[in-house]
Write an enzyme that holds these catalytic residues in place. Structure first.
Site, PDB file in Angstrom:
ATOM      1  N   GLY A 153       4.635  41.481  14.758  1.00 43.40           N
ATOM      2  CA  GLY A 153       5.700  41.047  15.656  1.00 43.40           C
ATOM      3  C   GLY A 153       6.173  39.641  15.333  1.00 43.40           C
ATOM      4  N   CYS A 154       7.349  39.310  15.836  1.00 43.58           N
ATOM      5  CA  CYS A 154       7.947  38.000  15.544  1.00 43.58           C
ATOM      6  C   CYS A 154       7.177  36.868  16.224  1.00 43.58           C
ATOM      7  CB  CYS A 154       9.417  37.990  15.946  1.00 43.58           C
ATOM      8  SG  CYS A 154       9.757  38.629  17.600  1.00 43.58           S
ATOM      9  N   HIS A 155       6.881  37.021  17.521  1.00 42.87           N
ATOM     10  CA  HIS A 155       6.062  36.015  18.193  1.00 42.87           C
ATOM     11  C   HIS A 155       4.700  35.895  17.517  1.00 42.87           C
ATOM     12  CE1 HIS A 155       8.479  34.873  21.660  1.00 42.87           C
ATOM     13  NE2 HIS A 155       8.684  36.133  21.985  1.00 42.87           N
ATOM     14  N   THR A 158       4.693  33.955  14.241  1.00 47.65           N
ATOM     15  CA  THR A 158       4.938  32.531  14.473  1.00 47.65           C
ATOM     16  C   THR A 158       3.667  31.787  14.842  1.00 47.65           C
ATOM     17  OG1 THR A 158       7.113  33.186  15.324  1.00 47.65           O
ATOM     18  CG2 THR A 158       6.463  30.899  15.651  1.00 47.65           C
TER      19      THR A 158
END
Length: 350
Positions: A153-155, A158
């Site tokens: 996932g993007c979160h 990060t």
């Protein structure tokens, strides 16, 4: 595989599907041979995304119309919960196929964790155990030999990139990690939703999924593995009125006599020579606008006012390194291409 890798994009009418087309259309080793959509089947890609008017692209079709035998690798940019059966059927048709899945369906190695976070049993357990979690910089060797890569996932990406090396080196307390991660609107997808109207989200910021966001499960999985024991990070996502980007501010508690400078040095060592991860000079604050449109991540480390804490900041473009760009990076690894192929775009600023 032939000189050109023939790829299909399932779910090409969404933001991540369109971003895959943008990146792959300039990839020197790839031919886009099939694009699918549900409601948009039968349309030209340029009808859905006019920025592609100058490209010769396949017309959007249904998944059933794709000639799987003519494809070497499939990107699945489909909604969570629908991908398991689709990928199982793809492998039944062509066992040698390679798949990079952008949904959450294969990210969690523990079937019980998947059922807890997604509310139903996993329907392709044999494939779930085979899937490789696709944080490219951390699992490069495993990805190279994978048939199925679960794009994170993007979160998750990060925060995993800056925190995992610090946990591995035992520089921070695994039970005292506080993440506030702000994302742009494209992270919510392209489907029409009342709460995503301009007048509903502009000129303000709000938290969502507080205490229960599903990306927390990916953080738990990777942080536990890095720490060698259970960890419990606090994760709070925010929705902010911009199109692209994620900006994570992470407060950590130091352990074993570590200093903020030691954290910075550890990240420099971990990502030395990495083409897409830049550790800024100590004390310099990253800005999301500087990675927009690129596959780049910028990390920064600052001392907090207390001697036992530090602040780590991480930013990336949620549609590129947070999704489609990392998917292309993983495709490059699977196919044996240069890892940077098709991903040379620098941040678009201003």
């Amino acid at each position: 595989m032939t000189d050109l890798l023939n790829v299909a994009i399932l779910g090409a009418s969404g933001y991540t599907g369109a971003e895959l087309v943008r990146l792959l259309s300039r990839h020197p080793r790839v031919a886009i041979t099939a694009l699918t959509a549900d409601r948009k089947a039968g349309h030209a890609m340029a009808d859905v995304f006019p920025q592609f008017a100058a490209l010769e692209l396949p017309k959007l079709t249904t998944i059933d119309e794709v000639d799987v035998d003519a494809v070497d690798l499939v990107f699945c940019a489909l909604p969570h919960g629908t991908t398991q059966q689709v990928i199982a059927e793809l492998f039944e048709t062509k066992p040698s196929l390679k798949v990079v899945d952008l949904s959450a369906d294969f990210r969690l190695a523990d079937p019980d964790a998947y059922e807890t976070w997604y509310g139903h049993p996993h329907h392709a357990l044999e494939l779930q155990s085979e899937a490789v979690f696709g944080v490219s910089e951390l699992y490069r060797d495993e990805i190279k030999g994978a048939r199925l890569v679960a794009n994170p996932g993007c979160h998750s990406t990060t925060s995993i990139l800056p925190i995992v090396p610090l946990l591995r080196e035992q520089l921070i307390d695994a039970d005292a990690i506080s993440i506030v991660s702000a994302t742009g609107m494209s992270g919510a997808g392209r489907a029409a939703k009342e709460e995503m109207l301009f007048s509903e989200v502009s000129e303000g910021v709000h938290a969502y999924g507080v205490g229960k966001h599903r990306h927390t499960s990916e953080l738990d999985q990777e942080f536990d593995k890095a720490a060698g024991r259970p960890s419990r990070a606090t994760f709070t996502p925010l929705l902010i009125p911009m199109n692209r980007g994620i900006y994570a501010t992470i407060t950590v508690t130091l352990s074993g006599g570590a200093t903020a400078e030691a954290l910075h040095a550890a990240l420099q060592t971990a990502y030395w020579g990495e083409p897409f991860v830049t550790v800024l000079p100590f004390g310099k604050v990253p800005q999301s606008r500087h990675v927009r449109g690129s596959n780049s991540v910028q990390l920064g480390v600052m001392a907090d006012r207390g001697p036992d804490r530090a602040i780590v900041i991480s930013t990336l473009d949620n549609l590129v390194k947070g999704a489609s760009g990392q998917a292309v990076q993983n495709m490059n690894l699977v196919a044996g291409f240069e890892e940077t192929d098709g991903l040379a775009q620098l941040g678009l600023f201003p």
